[in-house]
Each structure stands twice: as C-alpha cells, then as structure tokens.
Design a protein around this motif. Sequence first.
Motif, PDB file in Angstrom:
ATOM      1  N   GLY A   1       4.530 -41.526  44.421  1.00 15.90           N
ATOM      2  CA  GLY A   1       4.037 -41.569  45.791  1.00 15.90           C
ATOM      3  C   GLY A   1       3.868 -40.196  46.402  1.00 15.90           C
ATOM      4  O   GLY A   1       2.920 -39.943  47.162  1.00 15.90           O
ATOM      5  N   ASN A   2       4.790 -39.266  46.078  1.00 16.46           N
ATOM      6  CA  ASN A   2       4.696 -37.905  46.620  1.00 16.46           C
ATOM      7  C   ASN A   2       3.431 -37.198  46.144  1.00 16.46           C
ATOM      8  O   ASN A   2       2.738 -36.526  46.919  1.00 16.46           O
ATOM      9  CB  ASN A   2       5.924 -37.087  46.202  1.00 16.46           C
ATOM     10  N   ILE A   3       3.139 -37.354  44.855  1.00 16.51           N
ATOM     11  CA  ILE A   3       1.914 -36.749  44.301  1.00 16.51           C
ATOM     12  C   ILE A   3       0.689 -37.391  44.932  1.00 16.51           C
ATOM     13  O   ILE A   3      -0.303 -36.714  45.281  1.00 16.51           O
ATOM     14  CB  ILE A   3       1.881 -36.913  42.768  1.00 16.51           C
ATOM     15  N   GLY A   4       0.746 -38.723  45.098  1.00 15.18           N
ATOM     16  CA  GLY A   4      -0.361 -39.410  45.762  1.00 15.18           C
ATOM     17  C   GLY A   4      -0.544 -38.923  47.189  1.00 15.18           C
ATOM     18  O   GLY A   4      -1.669 -38.746  47.669  1.00 15.18           O
ATOM     19  N   GLY A   5       0.568 -38.688  47.893  1.00 14.30           N
ATOM     20  CA  GLY A   5       0.507 -38.154  49.250  1.00 14.30           C
ATOM     21  C   GLY A   5      -0.121 -36.779  49.291  1.00 14.30           C
ATOM     22  O   GLY A   5      -0.913 -36.462  50.190  1.00 14.30           O
TER      23      GLY A   5
ATOM     24  N   GLY B   1     -11.364 -32.403  52.083  1.00 15.64           N
ATOM     25  CA  GLY B   1     -12.412 -33.340  51.709  1.00 15.64           C
ATOM     26  C   GLY B   1     -12.564 -33.578  50.227  1.00 15.64           C
ATOM     27  O   GLY B   1     -13.521 -34.241  49.805  1.00 15.64           O
ATOM     28  N   VAL B   2     -11.637 -33.071  49.404  1.00 20.08           N
ATOM     29  CA  VAL B   2     -11.734 -33.301  47.955  1.00 20.08           C
ATOM     30  C   VAL B   2     -11.219 -34.699  47.638  1.00 20.08           C
ATOM     31  O   VAL B   2     -10.403 -35.258  48.377  1.00 20.08           O
ATOM     32  CB  VAL B   2     -10.913 -32.249  47.166  1.00 20.08           C
ATOM     33  N   PRO B   3     -11.690 -35.331  46.545  1.00 17.14           N
ATOM     34  CA  PRO B   3     -11.176 -36.647  46.168  1.00 17.14           C
ATOM     35  C   PRO B   3      -9.660 -36.604  45.972  1.00 17.14           C
ATOM     36  O   PRO B   3      -9.132 -35.603  45.459  1.00 17.14           O
ATOM     37  CB  PRO B   3     -11.905 -36.943  44.846  1.00 17.14           C
ATOM     38  N   PRO B   4      -8.945 -37.669  46.362  1.00 19.39           N
ATOM     39  CA  PRO B   4      -7.482 -37.662  46.263  1.00 19.39           C
ATOM     40  C   PRO B   4      -6.937 -37.345  44.872  1.00 19.39           C
ATOM     41  O   PRO B   4      -5.937 -36.630  44.747  1.00 19.39           O
ATOM     42  CB  PRO B   4      -7.101 -39.089  46.689  1.00 19.39           C
ATOM     43  N   ILE B   5      -7.583 -37.880  43.840  1.00 19.89           N
ATOM     44  CA  ILE B   5      -7.103 -37.616  42.479  1.00 19.89           C
ATOM     45  C   ILE B   5      -7.189 -36.122  42.174  1.00 19.89           C
ATOM     46  O   ILE B   5      -6.250 -35.520  41.639  1.00 19.89           O
ATOM     47  CB  ILE B   5      -7.922 -38.409  41.435  1.00 19.89           C
ATOM     48  N   ILE B   6      -8.326 -35.510  42.521  1.00 20.16           N
ATOM     49  CA  ILE B   6      -8.487 -34.067  42.299  1.00 20.16           C
ATOM     50  C   ILE B   6      -7.487 -33.297  43.148  1.00 20.16           C
ATOM     51  O   ILE B   6      -6.868 -32.320  42.695  1.00 20.16           O
ATOM     52  CB  ILE B   6      -9.935 -33.627  42.634  1.00 20.16           C
TER      53      ILE B   6
ATOM     54  N   PHE C   1       8.391 -33.185  34.246  1.00 20.07           N
ATOM     55  CA  PHE C   1       8.662 -34.296  35.171  1.00 20.07           C
ATOM     56  C   PHE C   1       7.524 -34.429  36.177  1.00 20.07           C
ATOM     57  O   PHE C   1       7.035 -35.533  36.441  1.00 20.07           O
ATOM     58  CB  PHE C   1       9.988 -34.038  35.890  1.00 20.07           C
ATOM     59  N   ILE C   2       7.095 -33.312  36.742  1.00 12.48           N
ATOM     60  CA  ILE C   2       5.999 -33.321  37.719  1.00 12.48           C
ATOM     61  C   ILE C   2       4.697 -33.760  37.060  1.00 12.48           C
ATOM     62  O   ILE C   2       3.939 -34.562  37.613  1.00 12.48           O
ATOM     63  CB  ILE C   2       5.846 -31.925  38.362  1.00 12.48           C
ATOM     64  N   ALA C   3       4.442 -33.253  35.861  1.00 10.99           N
ATOM     65  CA  ALA C   3       3.219 -33.617  35.145  1.00 10.99           C
ATOM     66  C   ALA C   3       3.198 -35.119  34.831  1.00 10.99           C
ATOM     67  O   ALA C   3       2.159 -35.783  34.962  1.00 10.99           O
ATOM     68  CB  ALA C   3       3.114 -32.805  33.854  1.00 10.99           C
ATOM     69  N   CYS C   4       4.361 -35.665  34.444  1.00 12.82           N
ATOM     70  CA  CYS C   4       4.454 -37.097  34.133  1.00 12.82           C
ATOM     71  C   CYS C   4       4.178 -37.941  35.377  1.00 12.82           C
ATOM     72  O   CYS C   4       3.428 -38.925  35.318  1.00 12.82           O
ATOM     73  CB  CYS C   4       5.845 -37.400  33.575  1.00 12.82           C
ATOM     74  N   SER C   5       4.758 -37.547  36.517  1.00 19.26           N
ATOM     75  CA  SER C   5       4.537 -38.274  37.771  1.00 19.26           C
ATOM     76  C   SER C   5       3.066 -38.244  38.167  1.00 19.26           C
ATOM     77  O   SER C   5       2.516 -39.235  38.647  1.00 19.26           O
ATOM     78  CB  SER C   5       5.388 -37.666  38.888  1.00 19.26           C
ATOM     79  N   THR C   6       2.427 -37.099  37.968  1.00 18.60           N
ATOM     80  CA  THR C   6       1.008 -36.957  38.312  1.00 18.60           C
ATOM     81  C   THR C   6       0.141 -37.865  37.448  1.00 18.60           C
ATOM     82  O   THR C   6      -0.786 -38.519  37.935  1.00 18.60           O
ATOM     83  CB  THR C   6       0.563 -35.495  38.152  1.00 18.60           C
ATOM     84  N   LEU C   7       0.470 -37.929  36.166  1.00 15.54           N
ATOM     85  CA  LEU C   7      -0.285 -38.772  35.246  1.00 15.54           C
ATOM     86  C   LEU C   7      -0.151 -40.248  35.627  1.00 15.54           C
ATOM     87  O   LEU C   7      -1.139 -40.989  35.667  1.00 15.54           O
ATOM     88  CB  LEU C   7       0.215 -38.560  33.809  1.00 15.54           C
ATOM     89  N   ILE C   8       1.081 -40.674  35.938  1.00 14.36           N
ATOM     90  CA  ILE C   8       1.301 -42.077  36.307  1.00 14.36           C
ATOM     91  C   ILE C   8       0.565 -42.415  37.597  1.00 14.36           C
ATOM     92  O   ILE C   8      -0.046 -43.490  37.721  1.00 14.36           O
ATOM     93  CB  ILE C   8       2.811 -42.364  36.459  1.00 14.36           C
ATOM     94  N   TYR C   9       0.595 -41.488  38.585  1.00 18.58           N
ATOM     95  CA  TYR C   9      -0.107 -41.744  39.845  1.00 18.58           C
ATOM     96  C   TYR C   9      -1.599 -41.970  39.599  1.00 18.58           C
ATOM     97  O   TYR C   9      -2.215 -42.855  40.192  1.00 18.58           O
ATOM     98  CB  TYR C   9       0.070 -40.582  40.816  1.00 18.58           C
TER      99      TYR C   9
END
Length: 398
Positions: free
Chosen positions: A98-102, A112-117, A314-322
């Motif tokens: 959720g934090n990465i998504g936020g 204005g960039v896409p959320p995933i980017i 850990f951060i990279a894994c969370s980003t991938l799952i998001y």
Amino acid sequence: MQATQAERGTPAQRNVLRGAIFIMATSSIGPAFLTQTSLFTEKYLASFAFAILISLLIDIGAQLNIWRVITVANRVIPGVGHLISAFIVLGGIAFNIGNIGGAGLAMNVIFGVPPIIGSLIAAVLIIGIFLLRNAKGVMDSVMQVLGPVMLCMIGYAMLQSNPPLLEAMSRSFNPDDPLILLLPIVTLVGGTVGGYISFSGGHRLVEAGITGVENVRLVTRAAVIGIATTGVVRICLFLAALGVVSQGLTLDPSNPAASVFSHSMGTIGYKIFGVVLLAASVSSVIGAAYTSVTFMYSLHDSIRRHNQRVVIAFIACSTLIYSLVGQPVKVLVVAGTLNALVLPLALGCILLTSRKSNIVGDAYRHPTWMLMFGILAMLATAVGVVMSFNALLEFWQA
C-alpha cells in the motif's frame, strides 16, 4: 523542573532519539493512515473522535512497554519467536504494498505520471537512500524532515475546513454507539502500533546503542512523544475530514483522503495532498522495510551483515507485488486490522520478558502500573480483533 543533561542525552543521542520518534510516527502516518482516518470519519462522523481517543490510550500502553523492555534487554525482542517475526514481516510487506501504491498515486497527483511509473520512480529514490554509506543517518534526517512537513500541511487543511470542534469534543466521550466503533478502534491501533510499527523506533534505539537502565527515561520520553506526534496528526486529519463531510460533501471512495484536501482547498489542496501522500508513503516505506528486516536478523547472521541489501530487496519485492495486485484502499484498511492481531501476541511476549531478570537484568524493575497498562492494551486489542472480524469481512466483500 528542568531536565538534566543525562535526561536530555548527548547531542548524538538526541539526534537518534528524534530519528526513532519520527521513524515510528511517520511509519504509522502512511497512506493507510490517511485512508483509514478519512474513510472512518465520513462513516462515523464526530463519534469517530471516541475511537481515536481509545486507540491513543491503547497505543501508549503498548508502546511504553515495548520500547522500554527491548532497549533495557539490549536485543531485538527476546523470546518473540520465529512465528511472530514471520507475522510482523508479512504485515510489513502488506503495508509496504500500500505504501508503494500511495507513492505512485502521489507522483500521479503532483506530476501527472501513471501511478505504476510513479511507484517505480519513488522506489528507486528510496532504494538510493539505502545505497548511501551513512544510510541510517540519512534515514534519521529524512524522517525528521518529512514528519513536520506532513503535520503542517494537514494542520492547514484542518483550519481551512472549519470543523465543528465542540461536537467533536463532546463525541470523544459520548459517541452515538461505542460498539460499532470496534472495527475502527482495532484498525487504528493496528495501523499505529500493530505489527512492525511499535518496534520500528525501538529497534533504531537498540542499533544506535541507546540501551540499558541508564537510558530508560530517554526511551520513555521518546515513546510517549512518538505516540503523541501520531495522535496530533490523526486528530488534525480527522477534524479536516469532519469539516468537509459536515458541509454535506462526499468523499471519493477510491481516494477519500484526496477529497478532504480538494474540498477544503480546491485545486491547490489536491496538489498539497500529493505532497503529503508522497511524504507519508516514502517515510512509511523506509520504516516498514527497515524494521521488518531487523526481525529477520535471527534467521541468519548474514542478514545483519548485509541488512542494506536485504532492505533494498524488501522494497523491490513490495513494488513488484503492488504492480500485480492493486486495490490499495481495501488492502490498507485490512492490513491495519490484521496487524492489530499481531500486537497482543508480541506485547504478551514483551510483558513476560519484562519479569525475567536473566533478560532485562537485575538492575531494572519494570513498573507494575506499566505492566498492568500493557495487559489492558493487550486484552483490549485481542477482544477487539475477535469482535470486529465479521465487520472486517463485510468491509472486504463490499
């Protein structure tokens, strides 16, 4: 009465203490914090003040016990076991998704960039902090900057929304129906001191060497200030949201916190929300990753030696799952409630540890009143989680 030099600590200790306070406070003030507070304020209106008050009391009872015991014991929660550590790490991953998504949403609002980017850009920037030689010192400084930024901006939104203060004060002690507030109380506690969050600042103190009986007063003061900081920010955001919904305005269910800022301040408010969300997301990603990794130290010595690399993974894994899961609003609320489930287990171990002289030492005596306060916090959270389980299922299925 003025504090002595020993009670205030050395300049280096005070810097670490401030870092510990803000790593705890900003870990809890993440996208989940913003989403939960806005969502529940719209649903329960002024009565939500009662949930905030009760959750703050439970938070203080939990955090005081945890910080004092782990710093006196001078090790990372002895006796907690691999099972609870696994729960805390899994909870940290859930929150970090959720934090990465936020962070991605914040980059979308601001640039204005896409959320995933945007989430990928934010993750790279955060990883950059942990690639620095003095990563922990930089982390302390980043936390001390982001905390006041969020407080000032949320405070400004509160003033602009003109909330009904007298009604909020009245409902703090006389809510419409206390029983229906169990889910928000449990969720708030889980999002503030549940899972990894209550240990985040304490582990930072242990790693910095602020341990032992001689530093108990410093640790106690830092624990209370950390919870108080989180409480002030939550109250300000609650009042800002209450001011908006009291005018008959509705919040966007896909991003309720953004609605609070845009309704109270227009377009500029929406941009300010983006800055607040980015600060909240970045600080929470750092706190969740750093603390979750400290719970892995008991698995293998190499994790401690290469902790910065493990944090980055850990951060990279969370980003991938998001990038694969999505649905951040529901994930954030449910993660907070599930983290509350970990709290009575971990706090129970801490309270047992506080009475073991072979761990905390013969010179330390854990105050009986604090022990009883911790037992009440543990029981209240355990009962609340069980009683709110059906409400949580209904929320997830809605």
